[in-house]
Design a protein around this motif. Structure first.
Motif, PDB file in Angstrom:
ATOM      1  N   ASN A  55      13.167   4.352  -3.999  1.00 16.98           N
ATOM      2  CA  ASN A  55      14.325   3.457  -4.352  1.00 16.98           C
ATOM      3  C   ASN A  55      15.483   4.555  -3.979  1.00 16.98           C
ATOM      4  N   ARG A  56      14.305   5.904  -4.514  1.00 13.82           N
ATOM      5  CA  ARG A  56      15.940   6.871  -4.265  1.00 13.82           C
ATOM      6  C   ARG A  56      16.421   7.547  -2.838  1.00 13.82           C
ATOM      7  N   HIS A  57      14.307   6.725  -2.079  1.00 17.38           N
ATOM      8  CA  HIS A  57      15.218   7.394  -0.255  1.00 17.38           C
ATOM      9  C   HIS A  57      15.859   5.881   0.111  1.00 17.38           C
ATOM     10  N   ASN A  74       5.952   6.061  -7.284  1.00 20.16           N
ATOM     11  CA  ASN A  74       6.305   5.363  -6.148  1.00 20.16           C
ATOM     12  C   ASN A  74       7.414   4.518  -5.299  1.00 20.16           C
ATOM     13  N   VAL A  75       7.580   3.573  -6.339  1.00 17.33           N
ATOM     14  CA  VAL A  75       8.680   2.582  -6.295  1.00 17.33           C
ATOM     15  C   VAL A  75      10.154   3.258  -6.575  1.00 17.33           C
ATOM     16  N   HIS A 119       1.208  -0.967   0.060  1.00 16.95           N
ATOM     17  CA  HIS A 119      -0.290   0.236   0.095  1.00 16.95           C
ATOM     18  C   HIS A 119       0.831   1.202   0.566  1.00 16.95           C
ATOM     19  N   GLU A 120       2.274   0.964   0.274  1.00 15.66           N
ATOM     20  CA  GLU A 120       3.357   1.970   0.283  1.00 15.66           C
ATOM     21  C   GLU A 120       3.098   2.663  -1.377  1.00 15.66           C
ATOM     22  N   ILE A 121       2.914   1.554  -2.154  1.00 14.54           N
ATOM     23  CA  ILE A 121       3.489   2.249  -3.112  1.00 14.54           C
ATOM     24  C   ILE A 121       2.542   2.147  -4.294  1.00 14.54           C
TER      25      ILE A 121
END
Length: 269
Positions: A243-245, A238-239, A78-80
């Motif tokens: 990945n950046r974070h 969102n993915v 649900h985060e992505i």
């Protein structure tokens, strides 16, 4: 990537129109002309590519285990994909995305080269990811967005009490086994339980349903449009942002790539 409220509303309206005008009528044709029939579950022997995928299951499991060493860097679904909040709101269902309706997550694929090599040989592959279900997790009844794809699960890590980790599709129930395949139509109502104290991980793939010409051409066009929907675009963005974070999840050095753009229902398990 954060989207404005107006952009989200516009995507919702466009995707709802797409669903009502094209997706639902196309589903009738897909079911009518399916080369493999219409069933909740399908015999894996009907798909000649499955033995090649099963033969590589330990290589995929090895790449998966490297990722799981830093499981906190793998997002909850649900985060992505915020639409999944309809069926899950905790951190007990995680997904490591490789493909999303034809959109390749190049950075994640680079970390799993053998898995990527194997899944890219699947005819009509559209979506692929590692689906990680924590102990005692339940996914309530739901359905997938479009019957033009079939769902494939390959067991990679399965609890020892395998009968207690199961999936119901319509009125039929199955459980996973390591190195073995399950194929089903996710547009039937389905539900998942992991009633064990161990993690369950499967390779999750959506692939184009085998169809006769010319319905196969229509189906490919519908899937292509779906891959450019706001629903899919949001997941891909969102993915990339995740990945950046979080930074690299393994020691493999990889590049980064995104691709460009109708919001559709939650429906993956």
């Amino acid at each position: 990537m954060k989207r404005s409220i107006l952009m989200k509303i516009a995507c919702r309206v466009a995707d709802r129109t797409f669903t009502n005008v094209l997706l639902r009528p196309a589903e009738w044709l897909v079911r009518r002309f399916s080369s493999v029939g219409q069933h909740p579950f399908f015999d894996p022997a009907k798909f000649d590519w499955i033995p090649r995928i099963e033969a590589g299951w330990t290589a995929m499991r090895d790449e998966l285990r490297l990722l799981l060493r830093k499981g906190e860097r793998i997002p909850s679904f649900h985060e992505i994909s915020p639409d999944q909040l309809k069926i899950t709101q905790d951190d007990k269902w995680k997904t490591y995305m490789l493909y999303m309706y034809g959109r390749k997550i190049a950075e994640n694929c680079a970390r799993c080269p053998e898995t990527t090599r194997l899944i890219e040989a699947i005819p009509g592959i559209k979506t692929a990811f590692f689906s990680i279900l924590a102990p005692r997790k339940h996914l309530p009844e739901h359905r997938g967005p479009y019957s033009g794809v079939l769902r494939y699960h390959l067991g990679l890590i399965v609890p020892r009490q395998k009968e207690a980790c199961r999936i119901r599709v319509d009125s039929e129930v199955a459980h996973w086994e390591e190195g073995r395949s399950v194929v089903f139509d996710d547009t039937y109502l389905h539900e998942v339980w992991n009633d064990t104290d161990e993690e369950r991980v499967v390779l999750f793939v959506d692939f184009a349903r085998p169809l006769s010409f010319p319905v196969s051409v229509l189906n490919n066009a519908v899937i292509w449009l779906f891959g450019r929907s706001g629903y899919v675009q949001e997941i891909v963005e969102n993915v990339d942002e995740w990945n950046r974070h979080t930074g690299p999840a393994t020691t493999v050095a990889v590049g980064h790539r995104t691709r460009p753009d109708v919001d559709l229902p939650a429906a993956f398990s």
